[in-house]
Design an enzyme around this catalytic site. Sequence first.
Site, PDB file in Angstrom:
ATOM      1  N   ASP A   1     -10.795  -7.673  -0.771  1.00 19.04           N
ATOM      2  CA  ASP A   1      -9.965  -7.151  -1.999  1.00 19.04           C
ATOM      3  C   ASP A   1     -10.561  -6.299  -2.665  1.00 19.04           C
ATOM      4  O   ASP A   1     -11.563  -5.967  -2.805  1.00 19.04           O
ATOM      5  CB  ASP A   1      -9.724  -8.638  -2.549  1.00 19.04           C
ATOM      6  CG  ASP A   1      -8.598  -8.743  -3.601  1.00 19.04           C
ATOM      7  OD1 ASP A   1      -7.949  -7.960  -3.557  1.00 19.04           O
ATOM      8  OD2 ASP A   1      -8.401  -9.720  -4.376  1.00 19.04           O
TER       9      ASP A   1
ATOM     10  N   TRP B   1      -9.892  -0.053  -6.956  1.00 22.55           N
ATOM     11  CA  TRP B   1     -10.878   0.986  -6.890  1.00 22.55           C
ATOM     12  C   TRP B   1     -10.492   2.357  -6.870  1.00 22.55           C
ATOM     13  O   TRP B   1     -10.888   3.095  -7.477  1.00 22.55           O
ATOM     14  CB  TRP B   1     -11.541   0.966  -5.358  1.00 22.55           C
ATOM     15  CG  TRP B   1     -12.640   1.786  -5.015  1.00 22.55           C
ATOM     16  CD1 TRP B   1     -14.011   1.617  -4.963  1.00 22.55           C
ATOM     17  CD2 TRP B   1     -12.385   3.115  -4.492  1.00 22.55           C
ATOM     18  NE1 TRP B   1     -14.556   2.734  -4.607  1.00 22.55           N
ATOM     19  CE2 TRP B   1     -13.699   3.603  -4.106  1.00 22.55           C
ATOM     20  CE3 TRP B   1     -11.335   3.677  -4.062  1.00 22.55           C
ATOM     21  CZ2 TRP B   1     -13.782   4.825  -3.630  1.00 22.55           C
ATOM     22  CZ3 TRP B   1     -11.445   5.068  -3.501  1.00 22.55           C
ATOM     23  CH2 TRP B   1     -12.829   5.787  -3.431  1.00 22.55           C
TER      24      TRP B   1
ATOM     25  N   ASN C   1       1.726 -10.045   2.196  1.00 23.39           N
ATOM     26  CA  ASN C   1       1.566  -8.711   2.035  1.00 23.39           C
ATOM     27  C   ASN C   1       2.987  -8.119   2.135  1.00 23.39           C
ATOM     28  O   ASN C   1       3.237  -7.001   1.680  1.00 23.39           O
ATOM     29  CB  ASN C   1       0.597  -8.003   2.713  1.00 23.39           C
ATOM     30  CG  ASN C   1      -0.917  -8.216   2.167  1.00 23.39           C
ATOM     31  OD1 ASN C   1      -1.930  -8.291   2.957  1.00 23.39           O
ATOM     32  ND2 ASN C   1      -0.835  -8.704   1.046  1.00 23.39           N
TER      33      ASN C   1
HETATM   34  C1  FPP Z   1      -6.596  -5.617  -0.830  1.00 22.91           C
HETATM   35  O1  FPP Z   1      -6.685  -4.704  -1.752  1.00 22.91           O
HETATM   36  C2  FPP Z   1      -6.447  -5.064   0.551  1.00 22.91           C
HETATM   37  C3  FPP Z   1      -5.630  -5.125   1.279  1.00 22.91           C
HETATM   38  C4  FPP Z   1      -4.484  -6.182   1.242  1.00 22.91           C
HETATM   39  C5  FPP Z   1      -5.622  -4.733   2.734  1.00 22.91           C
HETATM   40  C6  FPP Z   1      -6.938  -4.370   3.358  1.00 22.91           C
HETATM   41  C7  FPP Z   1      -7.069  -3.613   4.512  1.00 22.91           C
HETATM   42  C8  FPP Z   1      -7.851  -2.604   4.735  1.00 22.91           C
HETATM   43  C9  FPP Z   1      -9.081  -2.454   4.072  1.00 22.91           C
HETATM   44  C10 FPP Z   1      -7.817  -1.272   5.452  1.00 22.91           C
HETATM   45  C11 FPP Z   1      -7.255  -1.800   7.041  1.00 22.91           C
HETATM   46  C12 FPP Z   1      -7.981  -2.653   7.476  1.00 22.91           C
HETATM   47  C13 FPP Z   1      -8.722  -2.465   8.849  1.00 22.91           C
HETATM   48  C14 FPP Z   1      -9.232  -3.599   9.519  1.00 22.91           C
HETATM   49  C15 FPP Z   1      -8.736  -1.296   9.552  1.00 22.91           C
HETATM   50  P1  FPP Z   1      -5.516  -4.826  -2.728  1.00 22.91           P
HETATM   51  O2  FPP Z   1      -4.682  -3.521  -2.357  1.00 22.91           O
HETATM   52  O3  FPP Z   1      -5.055  -6.137  -2.763  1.00 22.91           O
HETATM   53  O4  FPP Z   1      -6.356  -4.342  -4.211  1.00 22.91           O
HETATM   54  P2  FPP Z   1      -6.054  -4.797  -5.382  1.00 22.91           P
HETATM   55  O5  FPP Z   1      -6.079  -6.272  -5.674  1.00 22.91           O
HETATM   56  O6  FPP Z   1      -7.241  -4.136  -6.397  1.00 22.91           O
HETATM   57  O7  FPP Z   1      -4.740  -4.080  -5.877  1.00 22.91           O
END
Ligand code: FPP
Length: 228
Positions: free
Chosen positions: A16, A21, A64
Amino acid sequence: MTVSHHGARHVAIIMDGNGRWAKKRLLPRLAGHKAGVEAVRNIVRAAGDLGIEAMTLYAFSSENWKRPEEEVSDLMGLMKRFILSDLDEFAANDVKLKVIGNWRALAPDVVALIDNAIERTAGNKRTTLAVALNYGAQDELVRAATAAAAAGEITVEAIEANLDTADMPPLDLLIRTSGEVRLSNFLLWQSAYAELYFTDKLWPDFKPADLKAALDQFARRDRRYGGL
Ligand code: FPP
């Protein structure tokens, strides 16, 4: 060489904080997800060296889909590129790819790509990388209970045998980055006796040294499984 002093066989991560970031750097969210993929790469490499047998990463939840269409398609694009670009490295590092969740409902090109990657890495032994895609634990449990009922018996063992993670070691440690303290429908059954570890680090900032720190803390915990 494998060094497993910590005893954790299966580690799961809720990655998360990509969005925050990026925001801190005044960059688009996509830049945060790209940095997140780089973090995935480094953590998967480290997992093998640290003697972790299995790692499950929450890449895309069944919730999502509520995100803007553009972000959903960016995430799918990154996933496809990750699988394509890292297949050779999986082979080199003896990583077996697995996908959990309702991933067969994804776009046909994604499904074909995943099928191919699973097939190509099926013989690898050192680390299993399970990517949770279109995954929700409640959905997984409904599917597992339905399969158990169809086979005639709803017991703990029967449900367990029908979970997406049935062929993986029991979950030892569940990590969530970015300061949020909840499970968000991830591995609910498997977390029954897992140790939980929360860190304020945002996912793109989570380095192999941070994984090592989580494992060190895990090694110091006293797991009693309900006993004394
Ligand atoms: C959470 O950050 C992250 C996600 C919803 C997606 C995770 C995906 C990746 C790390 C990339 C693809 C994965 C692989 C295995 C190649 P957020 O967007 O919820 O962050 P925030 O809460 O700060 O908005």
